[in-house]
Scaffold this motif. Structure first.
Motif, PDB file in Angstrom:
ATOM      1  N   CYS A 104       0.847  -1.192   0.000  1.00 34.11           N
ATOM      2  CA  CYS A 104       0.000   0.000   0.000  1.00 34.11           C
ATOM      3  C   CYS A 104       0.881   1.239   0.000  1.00 34.11           C
ATOM      4  N   VAL A 105       0.634   2.139  -0.921  1.00 32.17           N
ATOM      5  CA  VAL A 105       1.446   3.349  -1.046  1.00 32.17           C
ATOM      6  C   VAL A 105       0.556   4.579  -0.928  1.00 32.17           C
TER       7      VAL A 105
ATOM      8  N   THR B 248       3.786   2.131   2.971  1.00 31.91           N
ATOM      9  CA  THR B 248       4.760   3.214   2.882  1.00 31.91           C
ATOM     10  C   THR B 248       4.138   4.380   2.119  1.00 31.91           C
ATOM     11  N   ASN B 249       4.957   5.403   1.838  1.00 32.39           N
ATOM     12  CA  ASN B 249       4.485   6.609   1.168  1.00 32.39           C
ATOM     13  C   ASN B 249       5.401   7.007   0.015  1.00 32.39           C
ATOM     14  N   ILE B 250       4.902   7.896  -0.806  1.00 32.80           N
ATOM     15  CA  ILE B 250       5.715   8.447  -1.897  1.00 32.80           C
ATOM     16  C   ILE B 250       6.908   9.209  -1.345  1.00 32.80           C
TER      17      ILE B 250
ATOM     18  N   LYS C 203       3.203  -8.666  -5.106  1.00 36.46           N
ATOM     19  CA  LYS C 203       2.430  -9.155  -6.246  1.00 36.46           C
ATOM     20  C   LYS C 203       1.413  -8.120  -6.711  1.00 36.46           C
ATOM     21  N   LEU C 204       1.045  -7.196  -5.803  1.00 34.17           N
ATOM     22  CA  LEU C 204       0.023  -6.205  -6.125  1.00 34.17           C
ATOM     23  C   LEU C 204       0.282  -4.931  -5.324  1.00 34.17           C
ATOM     24  N   ILE C 205       0.146  -3.777  -5.981  1.00 31.85           N
ATOM     25  CA  ILE C 205       0.287  -2.479  -5.329  1.00 31.85           C
ATOM     26  C   ILE C 205      -1.070  -1.786  -5.304  1.00 31.85           C
ATOM     27  N   ILE C 206      -1.436  -1.267  -4.140  1.00 30.13           N
ATOM     28  CA  ILE C 206      -2.632  -0.430  -4.037  1.00 30.13           C
ATOM     29  C   ILE C 206      -2.174   1.015  -3.865  1.00 30.13           C
ATOM     30  N   ALA C 207      -2.510   1.852  -4.833  1.00 25.12           N
ATOM     31  CA  ALA C 207      -2.172   3.277  -4.779  1.00 25.12           C
ATOM     32  C   ALA C 207      -3.299   4.003  -4.061  1.00 25.12           C
ATOM     33  N   LEU C 208      -2.967   4.603  -2.932  1.00 27.92           N
ATOM     34  CA  LEU C 208      -3.957   5.263  -2.093  1.00 27.92           C
ATOM     35  C   LEU C 208      -3.952   6.766  -2.358  1.00 27.92           C
ATOM     36  N   GLY C 209      -4.874   7.227  -3.173  1.00 29.98           N
ATOM     37  CA  GLY C 209      -5.014   8.654  -3.401  1.00 29.98           C
ATOM     38  C   GLY C 209      -4.306   9.176  -4.638  1.00 29.98           C
ATOM     39  N   LYS C 210      -4.539  10.451  -4.890  1.00 26.65           N
ATOM     40  CA  LYS C 210      -4.096  11.103  -6.110  1.00 26.65           C
ATOM     41  C   LYS C 210      -2.578  11.173  -6.236  1.00 26.65           C
ATOM     42  N   VAL C 211      -1.898  11.558  -5.157  1.00 24.93           N
ATOM     43  CA  VAL C 211      -0.439  11.740  -5.226  1.00 24.93           C
ATOM     44  C   VAL C 211       0.261  10.418  -5.501  1.00 24.93           C
ATOM     45  N   ALA C 212      -0.135   9.370  -4.785  1.00 25.91           N
ATOM     46  CA  ALA C 212       0.467   8.055  -5.017  1.00 25.91           C
ATOM     47  C   ALA C 212       0.203   7.577  -6.436  1.00 25.91           C
ATOM     48  N   THR C 213      -1.026   7.766  -6.889  1.00 25.25           N
ATOM     49  CA  THR C 213      -1.392   7.335  -8.237  1.00 25.25           C
ATOM     50  C   THR C 213      -0.600   8.078  -9.301  1.00 25.25           C
ATOM     51  N   GLN C 214      -0.509   9.399  -9.168  1.00 27.75           N
ATOM     52  CA  GLN C 214       0.219  10.197 -10.158  1.00 27.75           C
ATOM     53  C   GLN C 214       1.678   9.782 -10.252  1.00 27.75           C
ATOM     54  N   ASN C 215       2.302   9.511  -9.107  1.00 29.76           N
ATOM     55  CA  ASN C 215       3.728   9.187  -9.107  1.00 29.76           C
ATOM     56  C   ASN C 215       4.017   7.754  -9.521  1.00 29.76           C
ATOM     57  N   LEU C 216       3.141   6.830  -9.165  1.00 30.56           N
ATOM     58  CA  LEU C 216       3.362   5.437  -9.560  1.00 30.56           C
ATOM     59  C   LEU C 216       3.038   5.190 -11.024  1.00 30.56           C
ATOM     60  N   LEU C 217       2.000   5.872 -11.516  1.00 29.14           N
ATOM     61  CA  LEU C 217       1.535   5.622 -12.885  1.00 29.14           C
ATOM     62  C   LEU C 217       1.941   6.718 -13.861  1.00 29.14           C
TER      63      LEU C 217
END
Length: 248
Positions: A99-100, A141-143, A176-190
């Protein structure tokens, strides 16, 4: 000045030297010309050409202990100046689930652990809904590893300076799987500016690892109506994990 001050600076300088991040950033004293500079190991490190890639390369070779020590001594961006503690991450280092979130808040900054307080309790409840619990088969963890002042979103540069640490954590965990929690995590991971609403319910990819996007627990505390959507996302994540089969 207390005895702890020079000791902490010496430790930071040693870590920075090992990472190839010296010389340190210098601040010109007010009223002085550019030739007169003040050495300040409490300030942010400059990144001359090529140094950023060298730093990233060294971080990507670190083991867990060295990586955590490096984070604790990091002065690569201005967030180091206002933090109380770095927030490295918590959980199972061989977890299938990662979880990020975006970054530490005030309580995380004080305790040195991600997702504590009301948002942490909600995240724990979210995990429990899919038979997970903090410390067992999930890593959190976090971005960014330092709290942005006023709980603002981390800037792109701050996230960029911290990205090798997260990248190395992902390499070591091998989730095996990442869950992006919220806009900031999503923007940086993807690497996207798309809204969470447009990305939910679909499988994404980060370095070959499936990613599922959902809302941040702090957002849910303000917008209770979207809790049902997060339940949908968690069910989707659980079905994807089941399809991935048992750990090797």
């Amino acid at each position: 000045m207390t005895a702890a001050g020079p000791s902490r600076r010496a430790r930071r300088n040693e870590i920075l030297k090992e990472l190839g991040l010296t010389p340190l950033w210098h601040v010109r004293a007010s009223g002085e010309d550019s030739a007169a500079q003040v050495d300040s190991s409490e300030h942010v490190v400059s990144h001359p050409a090529g140094a950023a890639e060298e730093r990233r390369s060294k971080i990507l070779r670190m083991g867990w202990d060295e990586l955590k020590t490096s984070v604790e001594g990091c002065v690569a961006c201005p967030l180091c100046q206002s933090r109380s503690r770095t927030v490295f991450g918590v959980g199972d280092k061989n977890a299938d689930w990662l979880c990020v979130g975006e970054g530490p808040g005030a309580e995380e900054d004080a305790k040195g652990e991600p997702f504590v307080g009301p948002s942490g309790k909600l995240l724990d409840n979210m995990l429990a809904a899919i038979n997970l619990r903090r410390g067992r088969d999930v890593y959190i963890t976090n971005i960014v590893k330092c709290r942005p002042p006023g709980n603002r979103n981390p800037s792109p540069d701050e996230a960029g300076q911290c990205s090798p640490y997260l990248e190395r954590q992902i390499q070591l965990i091998k989730p095996k799987l990442i869950i992006a929690l919220g806009k900031v995590a999503t923007q940086n991971l993807l690497h996207t500016d798309a809204a969470i609403a447009s990305l939910r319910g679909r499988l994404h990819d980060h370095s070959g690892i499936p990613v599922i996007v959902t809302y941040h627990p702090a957002y849910l505390l303000r917008t209770l109506v979207d809790k049902a959507k997060v339940w949908e996302d968690l069910c989707f994540a659980r079905s994807i994990m089941q399809g991935l089969g048992p750990s090797g």
